[in-house]
Design a protein around this motif. Structure first.
Motif, PDB file in Angstrom:
ATOM      1  N   ASN A 307       0.842  -1.261   0.013  1.00 38.69           N
ATOM      2  CA  ASN A 307       0.016  -0.008  -0.136  1.00 38.69           C
ATOM      3  C   ASN A 307       1.075   1.277  -0.006  1.00 38.69           C
ATOM      4  N   GLU A 308       2.103   1.534   0.766  1.00 35.50           N
ATOM      5  CA  GLU A 308       2.836   2.126   0.936  1.00 35.50           C
ATOM      6  C   GLU A 308       3.693   2.494  -0.477  1.00 35.50           C
ATOM      7  N   LEU A 309       4.097   1.221  -1.111  1.00 31.45           N
ATOM      8  CA  LEU A 309       4.737   1.425  -2.252  1.00 31.45           C
ATOM      9  C   LEU A 309       3.808   1.899  -3.660  1.00 31.45           C
ATOM     10  N   VAL A 310       2.580   1.438  -3.541  1.00 30.57           N
ATOM     11  CA  VAL A 310       1.762   1.941  -4.603  1.00 30.57           C
ATOM     12  C   VAL A 310       1.462   3.248  -4.398  1.00 30.57           C
ATOM     13  N   ASP A 311       1.282   3.847  -3.152  1.00 29.00           N
ATOM     14  CA  ASP A 311       1.005   5.153  -2.754  1.00 29.00           C
ATOM     15  C   ASP A 311       2.243   5.885  -3.622  1.00 29.00           C
ATOM     16  N   ALA A 312       3.238   5.532  -3.148  1.00 30.97           N
ATOM     17  CA  ALA A 312       4.643   6.319  -3.842  1.00 30.97           C
ATOM     18  C   ALA A 312       4.340   6.547  -5.174  1.00 30.97           C
ATOM     19  N   GLU A 313       4.050   5.331  -5.907  1.00 32.88           N
ATOM     20  CA  GLU A 313       3.985   5.453  -7.258  1.00 32.88           C
ATOM     21  C   GLU A 313       2.961   6.342  -7.547  1.00 32.88           C
ATOM     22  N   HIS A 314       1.666   6.281  -7.300  1.00 32.31           N
ATOM     23  CA  HIS A 314       0.836   7.174  -7.228  1.00 32.31           C
ATOM     24  C   HIS A 314       0.843   8.666  -7.105  1.00 32.31           C
ATOM     25  N   ARG A 315       1.888   8.901  -6.457  1.00 33.54           N
ATOM     26  CA  ARG A 315       2.137  10.316  -5.901  1.00 33.54           C
ATOM     27  C   ARG A 315       3.422  10.612  -6.772  1.00 33.54           C
ATOM     28  N   LYS A 316       3.832   9.723  -7.385  1.00 34.20           N
ATOM     29  CA  LYS A 316       4.901  10.030  -8.336  1.00 34.20           C
ATOM     30  C   LYS A 316       6.295  10.325  -7.590  1.00 34.20           C
ATOM     31  N   GLN A 317       6.645  10.038  -6.494  1.00 27.45           N
ATOM     32  CA  GLN A 317       7.545  10.443  -5.525  1.00 27.45           C
ATOM     33  C   GLN A 317       8.877  10.470  -6.142  1.00 27.45           C
ATOM     34  N   GLU A 318       9.551  11.475  -6.362  1.00 25.54           N
ATOM     35  CA  GLU A 318      11.021  11.393  -6.851  1.00 25.54           C
ATOM     36  C   GLU A 318      12.073  10.279  -6.316  1.00 25.54           C
ATOM     37  N   ARG A 358      -7.683   5.577  -3.462  1.00 24.70           N
ATOM     38  CA  ARG A 358      -6.665   6.767  -2.936  1.00 24.70           C
ATOM     39  C   ARG A 358      -7.468   7.798  -2.584  1.00 24.70           C
ATOM     40  N   ASN A 359      -8.473   8.276  -3.249  1.00 24.46           N
ATOM     41  CA  ASN A 359      -9.136   9.663  -3.051  1.00 24.46           C
ATOM     42  C   ASN A 359      -9.858   9.553  -2.008  1.00 24.46           C
ATOM     43  N   ALA A 360     -10.629   8.255  -1.659  1.00 29.38           N
ATOM     44  CA  ALA A 360     -11.432   8.072  -0.612  1.00 29.38           C
ATOM     45  C   ALA A 360     -10.652   7.812   0.811  1.00 29.38           C
ATOM     46  N   LEU A 361      -9.727   7.222   0.771  1.00 28.16           N
ATOM     47  CA  LEU A 361      -8.726   6.885   1.717  1.00 28.16           C
ATOM     48  C   LEU A 361      -8.046   8.134   2.240  1.00 28.16           C
ATOM     49  N   GLU A 362      -7.830   9.129   1.333  1.00 32.31           N
ATOM     50  CA  GLU A 362      -7.398  10.352   1.726  1.00 32.31           C
ATOM     51  C   GLU A 362      -8.150  11.212   2.319  1.00 32.31           C
ATOM     52  N   ASN A 363      -9.432  11.242   1.808  1.00 29.23           N
ATOM     53  CA  ASN A 363     -10.626  11.947   2.476  1.00 29.23           C
ATOM     54  C   ASN A 363     -10.979  11.376   3.983  1.00 29.23           C
ATOM     55  N   TYR A 364     -10.857  10.238   4.149  1.00 27.93           N
ATOM     56  CA  TYR A 364     -11.154   9.596   5.429  1.00 27.93           C
ATOM     57  C   TYR A 364     -10.066   9.751   6.321  1.00 27.93           C
ATOM     58  N   GLN A 365      -8.670  10.085   5.942  1.00 27.89           N
ATOM     59  CA  GLN A 365      -7.718  10.376   6.781  1.00 27.89           C
ATOM     60  C   GLN A 365      -7.796  11.927   7.095  1.00 27.89           C
ATOM     61  N   ASN A 366      -8.100  12.768   6.238  1.00 26.04           N
ATOM     62  CA  ASN A 366      -8.230  14.105   6.634  1.00 26.04           C
ATOM     63  C   ASN A 366      -9.534  14.299   7.689  1.00 26.04           C
ATOM     64  N   ASP A 367     -10.323  13.556   7.460  1.00 28.51           N
ATOM     65  CA  ASP A 367     -11.496  13.624   8.251  1.00 28.51           C
ATOM     66  C   ASP A 367     -11.361  13.029   9.573  1.00 28.51           C
ATOM     67  N   ASN A 368     -10.243  12.438   9.775  1.00 29.23           N
ATOM     68  CA  ASN A 368      -9.759  11.683  11.007  1.00 29.23           C
ATOM     69  C   ASN A 368     -10.937  10.426  11.202  1.00 29.23           C
TER      70      ASN A 368
END
Length: 430
Positions: A307-318, A358-368
């Motif tokens: 999940n962390e690895l795919v997230d890094a690809e999703h965010r196109k981390q340098e 990913r979008n849903a997960l980020e929204n839930y994280q931001n909403d705690n």
């Protein structure tokens, strides 16, 4: 290209299984479509996924007490290549080999490269060995190698790593992996800071000999063979050493080299954030560095790592381009079967991580919203992606049912006749 198992047998077995696979694939495709996911795109990503096989893993491993070798074990690197070709032919996702030197050293690397080329196999990271003494070795590593108090021992260990780089260049590798067993078993035996200083100086000497297009991966381990202290014992000392050594020196994470209950997925995130994640040695463990089959005990943890690895690809981390390799060696299974299983399970974790919204997960994280964030991950993890993996294998002319096809081939029995036991196999790890 040369195949160790008849492609006709693979095709015959696949033809028998394809109708039912297509039904399962179509049903999963409809389910995923309702979630906004395209099964064809996921299948293409499964086809592109690759994880290297360790040359030493093709032999039966063991424990500190005994080793129980199986029949038909490879007796040299050429036979290890043949077994690795079987694993790739069955799994469709293991097209590279990671060799260990001097175990896999040969007189003619051109011959070895030609041998692997005919099976369509490449070479991943090369691994040095200064954790045990070799028959022709002048100085012992009993009390350490890169951090040894004796400068002559350190110079010998550095020279070995530089030699491994030269061997790797001949095979087409681009990564040197360094793990040392240096440490102490008694309080006061070793000065912690001086030992680490000596290690860093040795690592920098190796790094100076690294080709400009290579990376150097440092591997840590909490304990064993040293039980009181280990020079590179955790990800903290690992990343500090990598940062001190150079930009192209990175940290390698072996899943069995951590204290119980350590949050490995968070370690992965930290290493990604600071551009120091070099790669992984995938396996599983119950107590320590057990080197069990990947995903056999902790499949959810493996998924969370991906999940962390795919997230890094999703965010196109340098700077994100980790190398994946299996690292396992046990003594109660056919090593080929275990490596096929492990490769498939790591691939499974990768595909499941691609299902995370990913979008849903980020929204839930931001909403705690802790429960919905957790459930978003669980929704992906609980999805059976087996039809995607099987279809990817079919599309690559690998085996839909890898283990059944392998067993039907009789490869192990044929190998037993071609490789009579000499009592001197160098495969596997004790």
């Amino acid at each position: 290209m040369k195949y160790p198992i008849s492609p006709d047998l693979v095709a015959e077995k696949n033809d028998q299984l394809t109708p039912d696979l297509q039904k399962d694939f179509d049903a999963l495709g409809e389910q995923l479509e309702r979630r906004g996911l395209n099964i064809q795109a996921l299948t293409e990503q499964a086809e592109a996924f690759d994880i290297a096989v360790p040359s030493w893993g093709t032999g039966t491993g063991g424990t500190r007490f005994a080793r129980f070798p199986g029949v038909g074990e490879p007796r040299n690197i050429f036979e290890k290549v043949e077994d690795c070709a079987v694993i790739n032919q069955m799994s469709g996702c293991t097209s590279e080999i990671s060799p260990h030197f001097p175990w896999d050293a040969v007189d003619d690397f051109t011959e070895l490269k030609a041998h692997s080329d005919q099976y369509g196999l490449g070479w991943s990271s090369v691994n040095s060995n200064t954790f045990q003494d070799q028959p022709d070795q002048e100085r012992s590593y009993k009390y350490g190698s890169l951090s040894h108090a004796d400068a002559a021992v350190r110079e010998q260990a550095v020279a070995h790593n530089l030699q491994v780089i030269e061997w790797g260049k001949q095979l087409g590798s681009k990564v040197l992996t360094v793990w040392v067993g240096d440490g102490s078993n008694h309080p006061g035996q070793q000065h912690f800071q001086r030992a680490f200083e000596r290690y860093l100086a040795s690592a920098k000497a190796i790094y100076q000999g690294l080709p400009n297009d290579w990376e150097m991966h440092i591997e840590h381990k909490m304990f064993e063979p040293a039980f009181y202290s280990t020079v590179i014992q955790d990800w903290g000392s690992n990343i500090l050493a990598a940062m001190e050594t150079g930009e192209r020196c990175k940290s390698l994470v072996d899943l069995g080299h951590h204290a119980p209950n350590v949050n490995i997925e968070m370690i992965v995130s930290r290493l990604i954030q600071f551009k120091k994640l070099g790669g992984f040695h995938f396996n599983d463990s119950k107590y320590g560095d057990d080197d069990l089959d990947s995903g056999s005990l902790h499949p959810y943890q493996q998924f969370l790592i991906f999940n962390e690895l795919v997230d890094a690809e999703h965010r196109k981390q340098e700077g994100f381009a980790p190398a994946y390799m299996l690292d396992q060696s046990h003594n109660v299974t056919d090593p080929i079967e275990s490596l096929i299983n492990s490769a498939t399970e790591v691939q499974r974790s990768f595909i499941k991580a691609l299902l995370v919204d990913r979008n849903a997960l980020e929204n839930y994280q931001n909403d705690n919203d802790a429960i919905m964030a957790s459930n978003t991950l669980k929704a992906a993890f609980n999805t059976d992606v087996s039809p995607i993996l099987a279809m990817a294998r079919k599309n690559k002319n690998a085996a839909i049912d890898s283990l059944a096809t392998y067993r039907a081939s009789g490869y192990r029995q044929q190998a037993a006749k071609a490789r009579p036991d000499t009592g001197g196999s160098r495969s596997g790890i004790v």
